[in-house]
Design a protein around this motif. Structure first.
Motif, PDB file in Angstrom:
ATOM      1  N   PRO A  51       0.829  -1.216   0.000  1.00 56.39           N
ATOM      2  CA  PRO A  51       0.000   0.000   0.000  1.00 56.39           C
ATOM      3  C   PRO A  51       0.857   1.257   0.000  1.00 56.39           C
ATOM      4  O   PRO A  51       1.955   1.285   0.564  1.00 56.39           O
ATOM      5  N   ASP A  52       0.352   2.298  -0.638  1.00 54.04           N
ATOM      6  CA  ASP A  52       1.026   3.594  -0.645  1.00 54.04           C
ATOM      7  C   ASP A  52      -0.031   4.700  -0.611  1.00 54.04           C
ATOM      8  O   ASP A  52      -1.218   4.421  -0.364  1.00 54.04           O
ATOM      9  N   GLN A  53       0.386   5.932  -0.874  1.00 58.31           N
ATOM     10  CA  GLN A  53      -0.552   7.047  -0.764  1.00 58.31           C
ATOM     11  C   GLN A  53      -1.752   6.875  -1.703  1.00 58.31           C
ATOM     12  O   GLN A  53      -2.878   7.279  -1.366  1.00 58.31           O
ATOM     13  N   LYS A  54      -1.522   6.271  -2.882  1.00 58.71           N
ATOM     14  CA  LYS A  54      -2.648   6.023  -3.789  1.00 58.71           C
ATOM     15  C   LYS A  54      -3.679   5.099  -3.134  1.00 58.71           C
ATOM     16  O   LYS A  54      -4.888   5.270  -3.309  1.00 58.71           O
ATOM     17  N   THR A  55      -3.185   4.121  -2.415  1.00 63.89           N
ATOM     18  CA  THR A  55      -4.074   3.190  -1.714  1.00 63.89           C
ATOM     19  C   THR A  55      -4.883   3.927  -0.652  1.00 63.89           C
ATOM     20  O   THR A  55      -6.102   3.730  -0.536  1.00 63.89           O
ATOM     21  N   PHE A  56      -4.196   4.750   0.130  1.00 62.09           N
ATOM     22  CA  PHE A  56      -4.869   5.465   1.214  1.00 62.09           C
ATOM     23  C   PHE A  56      -5.919   6.436   0.639  1.00 62.09           C
ATOM     24  O   PHE A  56      -7.034   6.537   1.158  1.00 62.09           O
ATOM     25  N   ASP A  57      -5.525   7.121  -0.434  1.00 59.95           N
ATOM     26  CA  ASP A  57      -6.461   8.073  -1.050  1.00 59.95           C
ATOM     27  C   ASP A  57      -7.693   7.355  -1.602  1.00 59.95           C
ATOM     28  O   ASP A  57      -8.808   7.884  -1.540  1.00 59.95           O
ATOM     29  N   TYR A  58      -7.472   6.173  -2.173  1.00 61.87           N
ATOM     30  CA  TYR A  58      -8.596   5.410  -2.734  1.00 61.87           C
ATOM     31  C   TYR A  58      -9.584   5.021  -1.630  1.00 61.87           C
ATOM     32  O   TYR A  58     -10.807   5.079  -1.821  1.00 61.87           O
ATOM     33  N   LEU A  59      -9.059   4.643  -0.470  1.00 60.67           N
ATOM     34  CA  LEU A  59      -9.925   4.119   0.593  1.00 60.67           C
ATOM     35  C   LEU A  59     -10.593   5.204   1.436  1.00 60.67           C
ATOM     36  O   LEU A  59     -11.672   4.978   1.991  1.00 60.67           O
ATOM     37  N   GLU A  60      -9.947   6.356   1.513  1.00 66.20           N
ATOM     38  CA  GLU A  60     -10.478   7.403   2.399  1.00 66.20           C
ATOM     39  C   GLU A  60     -11.890   7.820   1.954  1.00 66.20           C
ATOM     40  O   GLU A  60     -12.137   8.110   0.784  1.00 66.20           O
ATOM     41  N   GLY A  61     -12.792   7.803   2.899  1.00 63.97           N
ATOM     42  CA  GLY A  61     -14.170   8.209   2.630  1.00 63.97           C
ATOM     43  C   GLY A  61     -15.082   7.091   2.157  1.00 63.97           C
ATOM     44  O   GLY A  61     -16.289   7.301   2.018  1.00 63.97           O
ATOM     45  N   LYS A  62     -14.514   5.912   1.919  1.00 62.49           N
ATOM     46  CA  LYS A  62     -15.357   4.793   1.515  1.00 62.49           C
ATOM     47  C   LYS A  62     -16.235   4.350   2.708  1.00 62.49           C
ATOM     48  O   LYS A  62     -15.855   4.521   3.874  1.00 62.49           O
TER      49      LYS A  62
END
Length: 462
Positions: free
Chosen positions: A234-245
């Motif tokens: 996981p990286d920042q793209k992963t975190f950004d994708y999941l945030e708010g789900k």
């Protein structure tokens, strides 16, 4: 010595057993659908047992659903399996993304969309393409029907730890070349059993450059490369994708702090390392009946080298020294758990601007989930497909697997964004050619396969 990402997640979930033997793993997320669960539920019912953790189980209906006239399910077995899952979810307290509901979609789509698929989790499902969820740094794998029952009852499963293969992807993808092409290249070059017995960790600058959707494509097709598991740190793209789900952790910052520990240590050793540059990678199209029977666009089909080649040519009604342009396609299928995400539909739409589907082509777009369908409609992407002559359908597995009413007619060549091109996979006698969404859409408007790299230069992207 350091640990690999796989080592770290595995170790966190071992409840019993010694390494080298089968070990009992705790399962964080059990994704289920209508095809591989009836036996497990019935067994629980007959023994008077409940699910061990219904709150960690999410259900959807995907394999059996038609994507046109969706509530008219003529096949008796399909209808019974759907009704059984609806009844079982009610009886056992499992959340169901029901047929026709706003959350419904392919089982490997809804976990990420809901934010239920997260780094560091163990994820299982009665479907081999569960490896898709590994794109989030999870250990995710397909299980059989009897194992589904075991997870229902115990929220655990016995597994033997695999060896770990690191696949380092370097370089940059050219315009018109995609994650799907990376996997078709790997499988063509090394074979469908190359990674048997391994879990694959994809890494390197080319992997970091990929979107989460592209990483899901890599992990989805790990199984076609022989591996049961595919994963990406996981990286920042992963975190950004999941945030708010919807199902993302409530204390998101704390979760991210843990997720940032999930990487392969610099001094860790993989059991095997494969390094591949993608700088010169071309778009791929398969000519035969396994994902390995593919070639870069423009290359001539190979001579017959064994009975498998002979059988494939006879089934596909093709000959050596033809090339992708010679394939008489008349069907296009943009769908499946490999390539029916919003990004796939957006990339495909770049190739239809101002064009129409060729008169001899039947072209379907089947979004993988209703959220993807709604998003594409809101963005105007759906209308672009409709205006060009594509058939815009409801979500589901559709013609990927021919367990429902959506099938490619016998003898028909189909440019397909699915992951398998076995004999009859998309319907009895169907002839499947695996390719990227862009390649499939471009084939629809050209009337034959065409080089997506060249067309990117011919037609400005949106």
């Amino acid at each position: 010595m350091g640990q690999t990402l796989f080592d770290k997640v595995w170790q966190e979930h071992v409840l019993a057993g010694e390494e080298g033997n089968a070990q009992l793993l705790y399962i964080d997320l059990h994704m289920i659908h209508e095809v591989t669960t009836p036996q497990g539920f019935e067994s629980l019912r007959s023994e008077g047992r409940q699910l061990r953790a219904p709150e960690k189980t999410i259900a959807t209906i995907d394999h059996n659903v038609p994507t046109k006239n969706i509530f008219t399910i003529k096949d008796a077995i399909s209808r019974k399996q759907i009704e059984a899952l609806q009844r079982n979810c009610r009886d056992f307290g499992v959340e169901l993304m029901d047929h026709g509901s706003e959350g419904q979609g392919i089982v490997h789509m809804i976990g990420p969309e809901q934010g239920a698929t997260q780094p560091g989790k163990t994820v299982v499902c009665g479907d081999s393409h569960t490896a898709t969820h590994g794109a989030f740094g999870a250990i995710a794998f397909g299980i059989g029907s009897s194992e589904v029952e075991h997870v229902f009852a115990t929220q655990t499963i016995w597994q033997r730890k695999p060896k770990i293969m690191g696949i380092k992807l370097t370089g940059k993808l050219q315009a018109g070349v995609y994650a799907k092409d990376i996997m078709l290249n790997l499988i063509h070059t090394y074979g469908t059993d190359f990674a048997t017995g391994y879990a694959i960790e994809y890494y390197g600058e080319a992997v970091s450059d990929l979107s989460m959707e592209g990483r899901m494509t890599l992990c989805n097709m790990a199984i076609e490369f022989g591996a049961k598991y595919g994963l990406v740190a996981p990286d920042q793209k992963t975190f950004d994708y999941l945030e708010g789900k919807p199902r993302a952790p409530k204390d998101f910052k704390r979760a991210v702090a843990y997720w940032k520990t999930l990487y392969t240590d610099p001094d860790a050793d993989f059991d095997y390392v494969l390094e591949v540059s993608i700088d010169d990678l071309a778009p791929y199209v398969t000519w035969g009946t396994t994902p390995a029977m593919g070639l870069p666009y423009g290359e001539k089909f190979p001579q017959v080298s064994d009975h498998n080649d002979q059988r494939a040519y006879e089934y596909m009604d093709l000959r050596p020294q033809m090339d992708a342009t010679d394939i008489p396609i008349s069907y296009i299928f943009l769908g499946s758990c490999t390539n029916s995400r919003l990004e796939d539909l957006i990339e495909g739409a770049k190739y239809i601007k101002g064009r129409k589907v060729a008169p001899h082509i039947s072209a379907w777009v089947v979004p993988g989930s209703r959220p993807v369908k709604r998003a594409a409609e809101a963005m105007g992407i759906a209308q672009q497909y409709i205006d060009a002559g594509f058939e815009w359908r409801e979500p589901g597995c559709s013609a990927c697997i021919s367990m429902n009413a959506d099938r490619v007619p016998p003898g028909t060549h189909c440019a397909s964004t699915t992951n398998r091109n076995f004999e009859g996979r998309q319907g009895k006698g169907s002839r499947t050619h695996l390719c990227s969404p862009a390649m499939a859409v471009l084939a629809a408007v050209k009337g034959h396969f065409y080089d997506t790299r060249l067309d990117d230069q011919e037609v400005p992207v949106l």
